[in-house]
Design an enzyme around this catalytic site. Sequence first.
Site, mmCIF file in Angstrom:
data_model
loop_
_atom_site.group_PDB
_atom_site.id
_atom_site.type_symbol
_atom_site.label_atom_id
_atom_site.label_comp_id
_atom_site.label_asym_id
_atom_site.label_seq_id
_atom_site.Cartn_x
_atom_site.Cartn_y
_atom_site.Cartn_z
ATOM 1 N N ASP A 208 -28.458 35.605 -7.907
ATOM 2 C CA ASP A 208 -28.702 34.171 -8.068
ATOM 3 C C ASP A 208 -29.241 33.652 -6.741
ATOM 4 O O ASP A 208 -28.562 33.725 -5.715
ATOM 5 C CB ASP A 208 -27.407 33.434 -8.444
ATOM 6 C CG ASP A 208 -27.668 32.015 -8.923
ATOM 7 O OD1 ASP A 208 -28.455 31.301 -8.262
ATOM 8 O OD2 ASP A 208 -27.103 31.625 -9.955
ATOM 9 N N ARG A 273 -30.813 31.987 -23.255
ATOM 10 C CA ARG A 273 -31.925 31.411 -24.014
ATOM 11 C C ARG A 273 -32.814 32.544 -24.504
ATOM 12 O O ARG A 273 -33.199 33.430 -23.740
ATOM 13 C CB ARG A 273 -32.752 30.454 -23.143
ATOM 14 C CG ARG A 273 -32.064 29.139 -22.807
ATOM 15 C CD ARG A 273 -32.022 28.222 -24.028
ATOM 16 N NE ARG A 273 -31.490 26.913 -23.707
ATOM 17 C CZ ARG A 273 -30.221 26.556 -23.839
ATOM 18 N NH1 ARG A 273 -29.343 27.448 -24.271
ATOM 19 N NH2 ARG A 273 -29.823 25.342 -23.547
ATOM 20 N N ASP A 297 -27.304 36.831 -28.782
ATOM 21 C CA ASP A 297 -26.835 35.661 -29.531
ATOM 22 C C ASP A 297 -27.926 34.613 -29.627
ATOM 23 O O ASP A 297 -27.791 33.637 -30.361
ATOM 24 C CB ASP A 297 -25.596 35.066 -28.846
ATOM 25 C CG ASP A 297 -24.994 33.914 -29.628
ATOM 26 O OD1 ASP A 297 -24.628 34.130 -30.807
ATOM 27 O OD2 ASP A 297 -24.907 32.796 -29.082
ATOM 28 N N GLU A 302 -35.552 31.069 -33.996
ATOM 29 C CA GLU A 302 -34.323 30.987 -34.781
ATOM 30 C C GLU A 302 -34.557 30.124 -36.019
ATOM 31 O O GLU A 302 -35.291 29.144 -35.960
ATOM 32 C CB GLU A 302 -33.201 30.398 -33.916
ATOM 33 C CG GLU A 302 -32.859 31.271 -32.708
ATOM 34 C CD GLU A 302 -31.747 30.700 -31.846
ATOM 35 O OE1 GLU A 302 -31.132 29.684 -32.251
ATOM 36 O OE2 GLU A 302 -31.480 31.247 -30.765
ATOM 37 N N HIS A 321 -26.364 32.612 -32.669
ATOM 38 C CA HIS A 321 -26.277 31.524 -31.673
ATOM 39 C C HIS A 321 -24.935 30.794 -31.762
ATOM 40 O O HIS A 321 -24.873 29.576 -31.909
ATOM 41 C CB HIS A 321 -27.422 30.519 -31.873
ATOM 42 C CG HIS A 321 -27.764 29.766 -30.615
ATOM 43 N ND1 HIS A 321 -29.023 29.301 -30.360
ATOM 44 C CD2 HIS A 321 -26.998 29.385 -29.559
ATOM 45 C CE1 HIS A 321 -29.039 28.663 -29.191
ATOM 46 N NE2 HIS A 321 -27.803 28.704 -28.694
#
Length: 362
Positions: A208, A273, A297, A302, A321
């Site tokens: 990160d 995402r 997920d 979608e 999701h």
Amino acid sequence: MLKELSEKKQKVVVIGDVFVSCDTMADAVNQSSIQVEKLDKVFWGENTIESFSEKQVNIEKNGPDAEPYPEELDGLIEEADIIMMHFAPIPRKLIEKAKNLKCILTCRGGLEHICVQAASERNIPVVNVIRNAEPVADFVLGLIIALTRNIATSHAKLMRGEWTKSYPNYDYTTTLGNLKVGLAGLGNVGLEIAKRLRALDVKVLGFDEYVSEERLYKNGLGDVEMVSSLEELFQKADVVSIHLRLTEETRGMIDRHYFDMMRPDSYFINTSRGGLVKEKDLIEALREHRIAGAALDVFEKEPVTAGSGFADLDNIIITPHIAGDTVSAVPKSPYLLTREFDRMCKTDHTERVVNYDKISIS
């Protein structure tokens, strides 16, 4: 500026939807330190989850101008001091109509539905809340175990009448404590996952560019091994879990370049995402067994259909999701948000002001 909102009477507009009601938002505002002169309730969208999901995907992909906002906001926004919404779009043209707007509050972590740049140009703080960090962290931990130990795969086979103990990753199965889990992104969700993994004595690698050592130590994560690049994370980790923001710069960034760096005994997980990943490259890596498996997920498009390319894979777990879905996470998010707001009014805490570095709130 924020403290002023708790000291003087304010005109508030709350914008509910099928998941977070206007009444819940209004109750949260009335229980907060916000001094209310007038409170207007507006509903956005239709009363079906299917319609909301379609609008959500469109906004996440195309921004706050992708879907219309409620017409009554054109009049209400002119005098509003504070607006609170869950997912209702707040585009530039609406913000520019606001004469008195002092704060935008949103009951979620994502900001795709708000033109934050327009708010910053008007020196309007945008405040969000991370309502689902813990549910997503729990879910990811479950996916790691289910994926590496074939829990979901064996269940599916047995339901089809197939009794087997042989799986594509059979030669790689090991205990959780022997895995090195790489977290791409150590924001609120990534930190919660790291806490759970370290509590189970799992080695954690992190990448990160923005997280500070101070924040890691404050969360008891001083022993997380930070790597210097995303490439290094994909090369070293046994399990890579993605927790990055979706922007135009990051869209489709996780592609063959990264999957080719992974070992045949490593796994990929995405609950962040779908747009971050080039699915065709991932499907190819899974079909050719160049990686041991994946759990998703979220998806580029979608809902996922039978023709998406995932259905015939034998080394993947897919879920619709639901990583952040718990009974209380979404419907009760206005209370989490107003608690964060109250904390900001009482202290110098500004972590949830997402455009803090672009505005002056002194």
